[in-house]
Write a protein that holds these residues in place. Structure first.
Motif, PDB file in Angstrom:
ATOM      1  N   GLY A 156     100.008  26.356 -12.826  1.00 39.41           N
ATOM      2  CA  GLY A 156     100.816  26.438 -12.079  1.00 39.41           C
ATOM      3  C   GLY A 156     102.690  26.468 -12.364  1.00 39.41           C
ATOM      4  O   GLY A 156     102.872  27.772 -12.215  1.00 39.41           O
ATOM      5  N   LEU A 157     102.868  25.636 -13.812  1.00 42.61           N
ATOM      6  CA  LEU A 157     103.914  25.963 -14.021  1.00 42.61           C
ATOM      7  C   LEU A 157     104.513  26.662 -14.652  1.00 42.61           C
ATOM      8  O   LEU A 157     105.407  27.870 -14.778  1.00 42.61           O
ATOM      9  N   HIS A 158     102.959  27.201 -16.041  1.00 41.49           N
ATOM     10  CA  HIS A 158     103.184  28.353 -16.997  1.00 41.49           C
ATOM     11  C   HIS A 158     103.201  29.692 -16.152  1.00 41.49           C
ATOM     12  O   HIS A 158     104.010  30.556 -16.775  1.00 41.49           O
ATOM     13  N   LEU A 159     102.377  29.684 -14.984  1.00 44.12           N
ATOM     14  CA  LEU A 159     102.408  30.806 -14.179  1.00 44.12           C
ATOM     15  C   LEU A 159     103.890  30.622 -13.627  1.00 44.12           C
ATOM     16  O   LEU A 159     104.375  32.158 -13.718  1.00 44.12           O
ATOM     17  N   GLY A 160     104.433  29.860 -12.999  1.00 43.31           N
ATOM     18  CA  GLY A 160     105.944  30.749 -12.383  1.00 43.31           C
ATOM     19  C   GLY A 160     106.720  30.723 -13.354  1.00 43.31           C
ATOM     20  O   GLY A 160     107.438  31.095 -13.230  1.00 43.31           O
ATOM     21  N   TRP A 161     106.953  30.534 -14.571  1.00 41.46           N
ATOM     22  CA  TRP A 161     107.741  30.548 -14.823  1.00 41.46           C
ATOM     23  C   TRP A 161     108.027  31.334 -15.700  1.00 41.46           C
ATOM     24  O   TRP A 161     108.952  32.185 -15.914  1.00 41.46           O
ATOM     25  N   VAL A 162     105.930  32.152 -15.702  1.00 45.84           N
ATOM     26  CA  VAL A 162     106.396  33.519 -16.823  1.00 45.84           C
ATOM     27  C   VAL A 162     106.203  34.363 -16.091  1.00 45.84           C
ATOM     28  O   VAL A 162     106.347  35.795 -16.301  1.00 45.84           O
ATOM     29  N   SER A 163     106.301  34.105 -14.803  1.00 44.63           N
ATOM     30  CA  SER A 163     106.542  35.396 -13.724  1.00 44.63           C
ATOM     31  C   SER A 163     107.555  35.659 -13.739  1.00 44.63           C
ATOM     32  O   SER A 163     108.331  37.132 -14.340  1.00 44.63           O
ATOM     33  N   LEU A 164     108.720  34.721 -13.851  1.00 38.28           N
ATOM     34  CA  LEU A 164     110.602  34.951 -14.122  1.00 38.28           C
ATOM     35  C   LEU A 164     110.768  35.624 -15.392  1.00 38.28           C
ATOM     36  O   LEU A 164     110.718  36.701 -15.629  1.00 38.28           O
ATOM     37  N   ALA A 165     109.598  35.522 -16.515  1.00 40.35           N
ATOM     38  CA  ALA A 165     109.896  35.368 -17.434  1.00 40.35           C
ATOM     39  C   ALA A 165     109.884  37.075 -18.255  1.00 40.35           C
ATOM     40  O   ALA A 165     110.279  37.792 -18.708  1.00 40.35           O
ATOM     41  N   THR A 166     108.971  37.427 -17.375  1.00 37.00           N
ATOM     42  CA  THR A 166     108.466  38.776 -17.482  1.00 37.00           C
ATOM     43  C   THR A 166     109.571  39.603 -16.917  1.00 37.00           C
ATOM     44  O   THR A 166     109.796  40.309 -17.277  1.00 37.00           O
ATOM     45  N   VAL A 167     110.389  39.487 -15.829  1.00 37.43           N
ATOM     46  CA  VAL A 167     111.110  39.625 -15.168  1.00 37.43           C
ATOM     47  C   VAL A 167     111.961  40.146 -16.194  1.00 37.43           C
ATOM     48  O   VAL A 167     112.916  40.844 -16.472  1.00 37.43           O
ATOM     49  N   ALA A 168     112.580  39.337 -16.534  1.00 43.53           N
ATOM     50  CA  ALA A 168     113.645  38.897 -17.416  1.00 43.53           C
ATOM     51  C   ALA A 168     113.355  39.967 -18.999  1.00 43.53           C
ATOM     52  O   ALA A 168     113.979  40.336 -19.778  1.00 43.53           O
ATOM     53  N   ASN A 169     112.194  39.406 -19.778  1.00 44.31           N
ATOM     54  CA  ASN A 169     111.557  40.147 -20.868  1.00 44.31           C
ATOM     55  C   ASN A 169     112.049  41.330 -20.619  1.00 44.31           C
ATOM     56  O   ASN A 169     112.466  42.736 -21.124  1.00 44.31           O
ATOM     57  N   THR A 170     111.556  42.176 -19.002  1.00 42.72           N
ATOM     58  CA  THR A 170     111.525  44.120 -19.068  1.00 42.72           C
ATOM     59  C   THR A 170     112.593  44.128 -18.661  1.00 42.72           C
ATOM     60  O   THR A 170     112.705  46.034 -19.542  1.00 42.72           O
ATOM     61  N   SER A 171     113.735  43.536 -17.871  1.00 46.21           N
ATOM     62  CA  SER A 171     114.737  43.384 -18.428  1.00 46.21           C
ATOM     63  C   SER A 171     116.241  43.874 -19.756  1.00 46.21           C
ATOM     64  O   SER A 171     116.746  44.739 -19.987  1.00 46.21           O
TER      65      SER A 171
END
Length: 268
Positions: free
Chosen positions: A153-168
């Motif tokens: 759950g923590l991995h998913l929650g953080w990577v969800s935002l990290a995907t947005v940051a990485n794409t940005s």
């Protein structure tokens, strides 16, 4: 339960994948003389690389995720876990998430920004599958809940935002300068969409709290970055705070309401 040879293979696979992740984290993070993550890709992945990048302290959550994943790898290798149906359903997916986690750091260290985006999207998809399976097969006991539900759950929650940051970061580094004029509107819109998805995920998962905790942590530090650092953006920072509060509050209230309903049903 009857133990099969493939159960032992799975246990060894999880241990191997987790070991790879830790080694890749050391290599990708510059521990062996390489470039630190914040300096990779001409600084695109740093906390000031885009308007959707969290402030530096946000990344300390990786320590928690890594500790939980290592704890899981050791625990799932015990003989008593070998033939459990939950381990059979989740083990290889968690192993794959560990491999992709490590691969992202290597991609960031040695390849290009577009490949890091592809890598983190692949990691996100695998984590979605793994988390769905944690919901479909409920935990049995504290360790089960902490080391499987908690880490995934923590991995998913953080990577969800990290995907947005990485794409940005990728779009900021490669897009035309005119895109900067729309950065605030696009950033606010993306954060609202992230918040909606997070609430839907919480509801669909029976109000699992771990993804919301990780996402709230990341959004809070994103707000700090935009309100106190560069690039400064009050609208995005304020939106991040509001979304973080909404996601955490809705999830907490939903979980509390579920507990009350369960207690009433038990008393009936």
């Amino acid at each position: 339960m009857v133990t099969h040879g493939k159960d032992l293979v799975r246990q060894i696979g999880v241990l191997s994948a987790t070991s790879f992740m830790i080694i890749a984290a050391l290599v990708g993070g510059g521990a062996f003389g390489g470039t630190p993550v914040q300096d990779l890709q001409d600084g695109a992945l740093a906390e000031d690389g885009s308007v959707l990048a969290p402030a530096g302290p946000a990344f300390s959550i990786w320590s928690v995720i890594y500790v939980l994943l290592v704890g899981y790898a050791v625990w799932q290798a015990l003989p008593g876990q070998r033939a459990r149906s939950r381990q059979r359903a989740l083990g290889w997916w968690i192993a794959l998430s560990a491999v992709l986690n490590g691969c992202w750091l290597l991609l960031a260290q040695f390849t290009t920004l577009p490949l890091t985006v592809a890598g983190i999207v692949a990691l996100l998809l695998v984590l979605c599958i793994a988390f769905q399976r944690t919901v479909a097969i409920p935990a049995e006991g504290l360790l089960d809940s902490l080391l499987i539900d908690g880490s995934t759950g923590l991995h998913l929650g953080w990577v969800s935002l990290a995907t947005v940051a990485n794409t940005s970061a990728w779009l900021t580094a490669t897009g035309p300068s005119e895109w900067a004029d729309a950065a605030t509107v696009l950033g606010v819109t993306v954060l609202i969409v992230v918040g909606i998805i997070a609430v839907i995920l919480a509801w669909a998962s029976g109000w699992h709290i771990a993804p919301a905790l990780a996402l709230t942590w990341g959004l809070s530090w994103l707000a700090v970055g935009r309100l106190t650092g560069e690039p400064s953006d009050v609208a995005i920072g304020t939106t991040a705070i509001v979304i973080a509060v909404v996601v955490l509050l809705v999830t907490a209230v939903g979980k509390a309401a579920d507990r009350v309903i369960d207690m009433r049903n038990a008393e009936a």
